[in-house]
Design a protein around this motif. Structure first.
Motif, short mmCIF file in Angstrom:
data_model
loop_
_atom_site.label_atom_id
_atom_site.label_comp_id
_atom_site.label_asym_id
_atom_site.label_seq_id
_atom_site.Cartn_x
_atom_site.Cartn_y
_atom_site.Cartn_z
N UNK A 154 30.26 44.74 8.44
CA UNK A 154 31.39 44.79 9.38
C UNK A 154 32.66 45.21 8.66
N UNK A 155 32.86 44.71 7.45
CA UNK A 155 34.05 45.08 6.68
C UNK A 155 34.02 46.56 6.32
N UNK A 156 32.88 47.04 5.88
CA UNK A 156 32.76 48.45 5.49
C UNK A 156 32.98 49.35 6.70
N UNK A 188 41.99 45.25 14.04
CA UNK A 188 41.82 43.91 14.61
C UNK A 188 40.63 43.21 13.97
N UNK A 189 39.55 43.96 13.73
CA UNK A 189 38.38 43.39 13.07
C UNK A 189 38.72 42.93 11.66
N UNK A 190 39.47 43.74 10.92
CA UNK A 190 39.87 43.35 9.56
C UNK A 190 40.78 42.12 9.58
N UNK A 191 41.62 42.02 10.60
CA UNK A 191 42.49 40.86 10.71
C UNK A 191 41.68 39.58 10.87
N UNK A 209 38.72 39.11 9.85
CA UNK A 209 37.91 38.87 8.66
C UNK A 209 38.71 38.21 7.53
N UNK A 210 40.02 38.08 7.71
CA UNK A 210 40.84 37.43 6.69
C UNK A 210 40.41 35.98 6.53
N UNK A 211 40.51 35.43 5.32
CA UNK A 211 40.13 34.03 5.13
C UNK A 211 41.05 33.09 5.90
N UNK A 212 40.48 32.04 6.43
CA UNK A 212 41.25 31.10 7.25
C UNK A 212 41.88 29.99 6.43
N UNK A 213 41.34 29.72 5.23
CA UNK A 213 41.84 28.63 4.40
C UNK A 213 42.05 29.12 2.98
N UNK A 214 42.51 28.20 2.15
CA UNK A 214 42.67 28.50 0.72
C UNK A 214 41.36 28.33 -0.03
N UNK A 215 40.28 28.04 0.67
CA UNK A 215 39.01 27.76 0.02
C UNK A 215 38.42 28.99 -0.65
N UNK A 216 38.90 30.19 -0.27
CA UNK A 216 38.37 31.41 -0.87
C UNK A 216 38.87 31.63 -2.30
#
Length: 149
Positions: free
Chosen positions: A80-82, A122-125, A127-134
């Motif tokens: 999806x990212x690619x 919008x798809x890339x948005x 896919x951004x991480x939701x928390x600092x866990x990344x």
């Protein structure tokens, strides 16, 4: 002493007193670059060059057999990212190429690239991480968790 010298002395004493100095410190002369300490009589003064911030040598430390880690291949990422990056970059590239070439794009191609560009963005948005866990353990600069509402 002239009147001007006396004013300077009084100003100096006033500054020292305001900064919490003693009476003896207030009476002493201010230290300046012109007043260098006089060497004693049996001492021969040699002017040594002063060490500056760039007067140092690096240690001859060689890193032996350093091999950087292999980067992860591009094609093994999230499909999806690619696809999202490909659509966003491809649409922008087509618009720039058409503008530089002076081409008029057909309405259907313009509509497809416009929808693709915004859809990929919008798809890339999302896919951004939701928390600092990344964040990795090496990124632990302890900036805190940010503001909490």
């Amino acid at each position: 002493m002239t009147r001007d010298d006396m004013n300077h002395d009084e100003e100096w004493e006033d500054i020292v007193r305001r900064l919490g100095g003693t009476e003896q410190q207030a009476q002493s002369k201010p230290a300046s670059e012109d007043n260098e300490p006089q060497p004693s009589e049996g001492f021969v003064s040699q002017s040594l060059p002063q060490a500056g911030p760039r007067d140092y040598t690096l240690a001859d430390e060689e890193i032996e057999d350093f091999q950087p880690p292999e980067p992860s291949p591009f094609a093994t990422g999230n499909p999806r990212t690619i696809l999202s990056w490909s659509v966003v970059i491809g649409s922008a590239f087509l618009w720039i190429l058409a503008a530089l070439g002076g081409w008029q794009l057909p309405w259907w191609l313009s509509a497809i690239t416009l929808v693709g560009f915004f859809g990929g963005g919008l798809s890339l948005f999302f896919l951004l991480p939701k928390t600092w866990a990344h964040r990795g353990p090496s990124d632990d600069d302890d900036y805190g968790n940010g503001a909490k509402v």
